[in-house]
Design an enzyme around this catalytic site. Structure first.
Site, mmCIF file in Angstrom:
data_model
loop_
_atom_site.group_PDB
_atom_site.id
_atom_site.type_symbol
_atom_site.label_atom_id
_atom_site.label_comp_id
_atom_site.label_asym_id
_atom_site.label_seq_id
_atom_site.Cartn_x
_atom_site.Cartn_y
_atom_site.Cartn_z
ATOM 1 N N ASP A 202 0.832 -1.208 0.000
ATOM 2 C CA ASP A 202 0.000 0.000 0.000
ATOM 3 C C ASP A 202 0.867 1.260 0.000
ATOM 4 O OD1 ASP A 202 -2.451 1.313 -0.018
ATOM 5 O OD2 ASP A 202 -2.580 1.417 2.172
ATOM 6 N N ARG B 143 -0.753 9.232 -9.958
ATOM 7 C CA ARG B 143 -0.812 8.037 -9.108
ATOM 8 C C ARG B 143 -0.272 6.799 -9.826
ATOM 9 N NH1 ARG B 143 -3.959 7.442 -4.710
ATOM 10 N NH2 ARG B 143 -4.415 5.329 -5.396
ATOM 11 N N HIS C 3 2.261 3.210 -9.102
ATOM 12 C CA HIS C 3 2.044 1.780 -9.352
ATOM 13 C C HIS C 3 3.215 1.191 -10.129
ATOM 14 C CE1 HIS C 3 -1.796 2.191 -7.565
ATOM 15 N NE2 HIS C 3 -2.355 2.855 -8.561
ATOM 16 N N SER D 220 -7.515 -5.493 -5.119
ATOM 17 C CA SER D 220 -8.583 -6.106 -4.326
ATOM 18 C C SER D 220 -9.903 -6.096 -5.100
ATOM 19 C CB SER D 220 -8.756 -5.343 -3.003
ATOM 20 O OG SER D 220 -9.435 -4.119 -3.229
ATOM 21 N N GLU E 35 -12.347 -4.726 -4.179
ATOM 22 C CA GLU E 35 -12.930 -3.390 -3.960
ATOM 23 C C GLU E 35 -12.226 -2.321 -4.814
ATOM 24 O OE1 GLU E 35 -12.390 -5.517 -1.192
ATOM 25 O OE2 GLU E 35 -14.512 -5.952 -1.506
ATOM 26 N N TRP F 278 -11.992 -2.014 -7.867
ATOM 27 C CA TRP F 278 -12.733 -1.630 -9.084
ATOM 28 C C TRP F 278 -13.448 -0.298 -8.907
ATOM 29 C CZ3 TRP F 278 -11.444 -4.527 -13.102
ATOM 30 C CH2 TRP F 278 -11.082 -5.865 -12.892
ATOM 31 N N LEU G 193 11.112 -19.562 -5.073
ATOM 32 C CA LEU G 193 10.165 -18.869 -4.184
ATOM 33 C C LEU G 193 8.819 -18.899 -4.893
ATOM 34 C CD1 LEU G 193 9.460 -16.787 -1.820
ATOM 35 C CD2 LEU G 193 10.044 -14.996 -3.461
ATOM 36 N N LEU H 277 -6.544 -4.782 7.452
ATOM 37 C CA LEU H 277 -6.210 -5.865 6.518
ATOM 38 C C LEU H 277 -6.898 -5.713 5.157
ATOM 39 C CD1 LEU H 277 -6.107 -8.950 8.929
ATOM 40 C CD2 LEU H 277 -4.191 -7.654 7.988
HETATM 41 C C1 IPE Z 1 -5.434 -2.700 -0.139
HETATM 42 O O1 IPE Z 1 -5.123 -1.362 -0.318
HETATM 43 C C2 IPE Z 1 -5.403 -3.425 -1.437
HETATM 44 C C3 IPE Z 1 -4.080 -3.558 -2.068
HETATM 45 C C4 IPE Z 1 -2.941 -3.182 -1.568
HETATM 46 C C5 IPE Z 1 -4.086 -4.170 -3.382
HETATM 47 P P1 IPE Z 1 -6.269 -0.251 -0.464
HETATM 48 O O2 IPE Z 1 -5.559 1.043 -0.573
HETATM 49 O O3 IPE Z 1 -7.194 -0.616 -1.553
HETATM 50 O O4 IPE Z 1 -7.036 -0.408 0.916
HETATM 51 P P2 IPE Z 1 -7.913 0.633 1.744
HETATM 52 O O5 IPE Z 1 -8.916 1.220 0.784
HETATM 53 O O6 IPE Z 1 -6.976 1.666 2.274
HETATM 54 O O7 IPE Z 1 -8.535 -0.176 2.829
HETATM 55 C C1 IPE Z 2 -1.694 0.193 -3.308
HETATM 56 O O1 IPE Z 2 -1.433 1.550 -3.344
HETATM 57 C C2 IPE Z 2 -1.909 -0.396 -4.685
HETATM 58 C C3 IPE Z 2 -3.307 -0.747 -4.960
HETATM 59 C C4 IPE Z 2 -4.278 -0.745 -4.108
HETATM 60 C C5 IPE Z 2 -3.620 -1.126 -6.330
HETATM 61 P P1 IPE Z 2 -2.604 2.613 -3.349
HETATM 62 O O2 IPE Z 2 -2.956 2.911 -4.766
HETATM 63 O O3 IPE Z 2 -3.732 2.183 -2.485
HETATM 64 O O4 IPE Z 2 -1.863 3.858 -2.725
HETATM 65 P P2 IPE Z 2 -2.454 4.880 -1.680
HETATM 66 O O5 IPE Z 2 -2.887 4.069 -0.484
HETATM 67 O O6 IPE Z 2 -3.598 5.579 -2.335
HETATM 68 O O7 IPE Z 2 -1.308 5.781 -1.363
HETATM 69 MG MG MG Z 3 -4.142 2.428 -0.500
#
Ligand code: IPE
Ligand code: IPE
Ligand code: MG
Length: 228
Positions: A13, A26, A30, A58, A60, A62, A124, A182
């Site tokens: 994250d 953003r 990635h 995740s 979510e 989407w 791995l 989580l």
């Molecule tokens: C969790 O991160 C999912 C991934 C790292 C792929 P999110 O950024 O989507 O989670 P929330 O929204 O902070 O809970």
């Molecule tokens: C995690 O980073 C990657 C995915 C969830 C795809 P984020 O994109 O959630 O980054 P923040 O949390 O917005 O900084």
């Molecule tokens: Mg995030």
């Protein structure tokens, strides 16, 4: 003290915040996050970890703007495909964790290609959690178990119907980026995992974070409900 760290699972994250803090899109976060994943996997293998699960997208995610979602799908298809030979030569074995329904054909083809081309590797095992949600995995496992005529749904039964039944539950779940939750990761398998939250944003991670996690893990006393 804590035994062997056989399976490490990471919630990667903070990509977006990393990019925004540098006045970048953003999506640049990635891209940098994908490089961090390779650095971390390399060190995990050197340190003798057997399974690494990476939360990439995740069920979510989407909800994010279409442009960001399509960029990520591009990372999981064409960008990932280009790197399959490198991933294979490094000795990683790739598995997919998550729901295939809803993923674009190009992503499924790339995942399948990565899985088949790395199937003989023993270095791995990396589970890529793409379109993954713990509740979704439990619902699908229950359905498969019912279709197979199971009448009891205890953990030992259900775990045979999870996406990758051969992968043990994680010993340690780490989250980058400072949030302390989580977010649907390994909901069933996390019941006795050690957990660590780290402020460092995912694109800034390197092999030293694996060393830090291993020493954190070794400082834990796992009791599993007993007295240790
Ligand atoms: C969790 O991160 C999912 C991934 C790292 C792929 P999110 O950024 O989507 O989670 P929330 O929204 O902070 O809970
Ligand atoms: C995690 O980073 C990657 C995915 C969830 C795809 P984020 O994109 O959630 O980054 P923040 O949390 O917005 O900084
Ligand atoms: Mg995030």
């Amino acid at each position: 003290m804590a035994g062997e760290l056989k399976h490490l699972a990471i919630i990667m994250d903070g990509n977006g915040r990393w990019a925004v803090s540098r006045s970048l899109e953003r999506t640049e976060g990635h891209k940098a996050g994908a490089e961090a994943a390779i650095r971390v996997a390399e060190r995990a293998m050197e340190r003798g970890i057997s399974f690494l699960t990476l939360y990439c997208f995740s069920t979510e995610n989407w909800k994010r703007p279409m442009g960001e979602v399509s960029f990520l799908m591009g990372l999981f298809s064409s960008q990932f495909r280009k790197r399959i030979p490198e991933i294979r030569d490094r000795g990683f074995r790739i598995l997919h964790l998550g729901n295939r329904n809803g993923l674009p054909e190009s992503v499924l083809e790339t995942i399948d290609q990565a899985v088949s081309e790395t199937a003989a590797n023993t270095g791995l095992t990396i589970q890529l959690a793409i379109n993954y949600g713990g509740l979704d995995e439990i619902a699908r496992a229950t359905e498969k178990a019912m279709q197979n005529g199971e009448r009891s749904f205890t953990y030992p039964v259900l775990s045979r119907y999870l996406d990758n039944p051969g992968v043990p539950a994680p010993d340690f779940i780490a989250r980058s980026g400072g949030e302390k939750r989580l977010s649907g990761f390994l909901t069933l398998q996390s019941s006795y995992a050690e957990i660590g939250f780290y402020d460092k944003l995912w694109p800034d991670w390197d092999g030293y974070m694996i060393d830090e996690i291993i020493s954190d893990f070794q400082s834990r006393q796992r009791r599993f409900g007993g007295l240790g």
